[in-house]
Design an enzyme around this catalytic site. Structure first.
Site, PDB file in Angstrom:
ATOM      1  N   ASP A 184       0.803  -1.253   0.166  1.00  0.00           N
ATOM      2  CA  ASP A 184      -0.044   0.156  -0.026  1.00  0.00           C
ATOM      3  C   ASP A 184       0.946   1.532  -0.126  1.00  0.00           C
ATOM      4  O   ASP A 184       1.495   1.261   0.827  1.00  0.00           O
ATOM      5  CB  ASP A 184      -0.774  -0.321   1.249  1.00  0.00           C
ATOM      6  CG  ASP A 184      -1.737   1.190   1.111  1.00  0.00           C
ATOM      7  OD1 ASP A 184      -3.374   1.004   1.023  1.00  0.00           O
ATOM      8  OD2 ASP A 184      -1.493   2.254   1.986  1.00  0.00           O
TER       9      ASP A 184
ATOM     10  N   TYR B 276       3.379   9.934  -0.293  1.00  0.00           N
ATOM     11  CA  TYR B 276       4.197   8.602   0.230  1.00  0.00           C
ATOM     12  C   TYR B 276       5.886   9.567   0.495  1.00  0.00           C
ATOM     13  O   TYR B 276       6.115   9.585   0.903  1.00  0.00           O
ATOM     14  CB  TYR B 276       4.000   7.832   0.800  1.00  0.00           C
ATOM     15  CG  TYR B 276       2.623   7.167   1.288  1.00  0.00           C
ATOM     16  CD1 TYR B 276       1.796   8.212   1.971  1.00  0.00           C
ATOM     17  CD2 TYR B 276       1.794   5.818   1.314  1.00  0.00           C
ATOM     18  CE1 TYR B 276       0.495   7.782   2.563  1.00  0.00           C
ATOM     19  CE2 TYR B 276       0.911   5.122   1.590  1.00  0.00           C
ATOM     20  CZ  TYR B 276       0.186   6.267   2.383  1.00  0.00           C
ATOM     21  OH  TYR B 276      -0.930   5.932   3.475  1.00  0.00           O
TER      22      TYR B 276
ATOM     23  N   LYS C   2      -3.036   6.103  -4.579  1.00  0.00           N
ATOM     24  CA  LYS C   2      -3.821   7.070  -4.018  1.00  0.00           C
ATOM     25  C   LYS C   2      -3.591   8.112  -4.649  1.00  0.00           C
ATOM     26  O   LYS C   2      -2.177   8.660  -4.488  1.00  0.00           O
ATOM     27  CB  LYS C   2      -4.563   7.149  -2.175  1.00  0.00           C
ATOM     28  CG  LYS C   2      -4.129   5.778  -1.622  1.00  0.00           C
ATOM     29  CD  LYS C   2      -4.472   6.036  -0.430  1.00  0.00           C
ATOM     30  CE  LYS C   2      -3.625   4.884   0.555  1.00  0.00           C
ATOM     31  NZ  LYS C   2      -2.524   4.481   0.400  1.00  0.00           N
TER      32      LYS C   2
ATOM     33  N   HIS D 236      -7.629   9.086  -1.697  1.00  0.00           N
ATOM     34  CA  HIS D 236      -6.973   9.725  -0.371  1.00  0.00           C
ATOM     35  C   HIS D 236      -7.650  10.375   1.279  1.00  0.00           C
ATOM     36  O   HIS D 236      -7.842   9.883   1.296  1.00  0.00           O
ATOM     37  CB  HIS D 236      -5.524  10.346  -0.427  1.00  0.00           C
ATOM     38  CG  HIS D 236      -4.116   9.627   0.643  1.00  0.00           C
ATOM     39  ND1 HIS D 236      -2.925   9.582   0.412  1.00  0.00           N
ATOM     40  CD2 HIS D 236      -4.793   8.863   1.707  1.00  0.00           C
ATOM     41  CE1 HIS D 236      -2.547   9.458   1.849  1.00  0.00           C
ATOM     42  NE2 HIS D 236      -3.714   8.509   2.501  1.00  0.00           N
TER      43      HIS D 236
END
Length: 302
Positions: free
Chosen positions: A53, A58, A93, A126
Site C-alpha cells: 500500500d 508518501y 492513492k 486519499h
C-alpha cells in the site's frame, strides 16, 4: 461480498458488486513514512507478502517501483516460486492536491510511471477534501465527484482493477452512492480503525453497502502496543499485542496494512491466521473505544 473468507483465509474477494471479483490479500505492507522501505519490501515479498500500500503523498512510489522490478525480474520467494506481477496487489492513492478529473488522471499516470507498472490493482481517493479549500466549502463535494469520475474511467479503461476511497465518512459515502452519475461503486474505504477508534456505524454502513472497510493505523501508530488492557489480553491468548490488534481487525472483516521497519515484526505480523478471538475478547477491545484519532479527522470536511 463473502465476509466469511476473511476469518479463515489470507485473502478476500473484492469488487463483487461491480461484477468483476478479484482476490486481495488481507494482510499487506503499509509504507507511510517507512524508512527502510527497500529492505522491508524485499524481505516481505521473499516471505510471502503480496500486497503493498502506497500513495503519491508518501513520496516513495519510485523507490517501491525499483524494488518491484528487481523482485519480479530477478528473485524467487523462499518457497522457490517466481514472484509474478499478477500475484501482487499494489494500491496507490490520489491525494488532496490531485482532485479534479484531469488532475486525477494525470496523477494516476504519474504514480504508474513511478511504480514502473502497467496497471494498478487498486486506486483510492486519499482524502475527501481539496487542498486550499475550507472544510465547509461546497467545492470539496464538486471536485471529489469529478475525481471519482476519473477513477471510473481508469477502471473502465482497465488501467486499474478496483477503485475506492480513503478517509470517507458515512456522509461522504452516502453522497457518492446516491449520485445519479455513479457508474462504478467504491470497493474499499480505507480508514483509521483500531480499538480506540472503533467506527461501528461506519463499519456497519460499509458492510450493508458491500464496501470493504480497510484498517490503517491498526495499532494506533504503535500507541496501543503498550496499552495495559491490550497487553493483558494478548498474554492471555499467548500472542503479541500487535498480533492481537491485527487479528481484532480481521474479526471485524477489515483487511490490514501494518507498517514496520523491523524485519522480525514484519514476519511476526504474518502469524495472525492460525487463531481466532473469542467474542469476549472482541467485546473487551470494542469497549476501549474513545472515538480517538491519531491522524486527520475527515469529519472536518463536508
Amino acid at each position: 461480498m463473502n465476509n466469511n473468507n476473511i476469518k479463515n483465509e489470507n485473502f478476500i474477494i473484492i469488487n463483487e458488486s461491480n461484477s468483476n471479483p478479484i482476490k486481495m490479500p488481507i494482510l499487506g505492507i503499509g509504507t507511510y513514512k517507512l524508512n527502510d522501505i527497500e529492505n522491508i519490501i524485499k524481505v516481505g515479498l521473499e516471505n510471502g507478502y503480496r500486497r503493498i500500500d502506497t500513495a503519491s503523498m508518501y513520496n516513495n512510489e519510485d523507490r517501491i517501483g525499483k524494488v518491484l522490478i528487481e523482485m519480479i525480474t530477478k528473485n524467487d520467494g523462499l518457497d522457490g516460486k517466481k514472484i509474478k506481477r499478477e500475484d501482487l496487489f499494489i494500491t496507490s492513492k490520489c491525494s488532496f492536491m490531485e482532485h479534479g478529473y484531469e488532475n486525477a488522471l494525470k496523477a494516476f499516470n504519474q504514480s504508474l510511471e513511478r511504480l514502473q507498472l502497467d496497471y494498478l490493482d487498486c486506486y483510492l481517493i486519499h482524502w475527501p477534501g481539496v487542498k486550499g479549500l475550507d472544510g465547509s466549502d461546497s467545492g470539496n463535494s464538486i471536485q471529489r465527484a469529478q475525481t471519482w469520475r476519473a477513477l471510473e474511467k481508469l477502471y473502465q479503461d482497465k488501467k486499474v482493477r478496483s477503485i475506492g476511497v480513503s478517509n470517507y465518512t458515512i456522509n461522504h459515502l452516502t453522497e457518492l452512492l446516491s449520485s445519479p452519475n455513479l457508474q462504478i461503486k467504491p470497493t474499499i474505504n480505507q480508514v483509521e480503525f483500531h480499538p480506540l477508534n472503533f467506527q461501528k456505524d461506519l463499519l456497519e454502513f460499509c458492510k450493508k453497502n458491500n464496501i470493504i472497510l480497510e484498517s490503517y493505523a491498526s495499532l494506533a501508530g504503535g500507541r496501543l502496543i503498550n496499552n495495559e488492557s491490550v497487553k493483558e489480553l494478548a498474554k492471555k491468548i499467548g500472542r503479541t499485542p500487535s498480533q492481537l490488534l491485527l487479528r481484532y481487525c480481521l474479526e471485524h472483516h477489515c483487511p490490514v496494512i501494518p507498517k514496520t521497519d523491523n524485519v522480525h515484526r514484519l514476519i511476526e505480523n504474518q502469524m495472525i491466521f492460525d487463531f481466532t478471538l473469542s467474542e469476549d475478547i472482541i467485546n473487551s477491545l470494542d469497549k476501549l473505544n474513545k472515538d480517538q484519532r491519531f491522524y486527520m479527522n475527515p469529519n472536518s470536511v463536508n
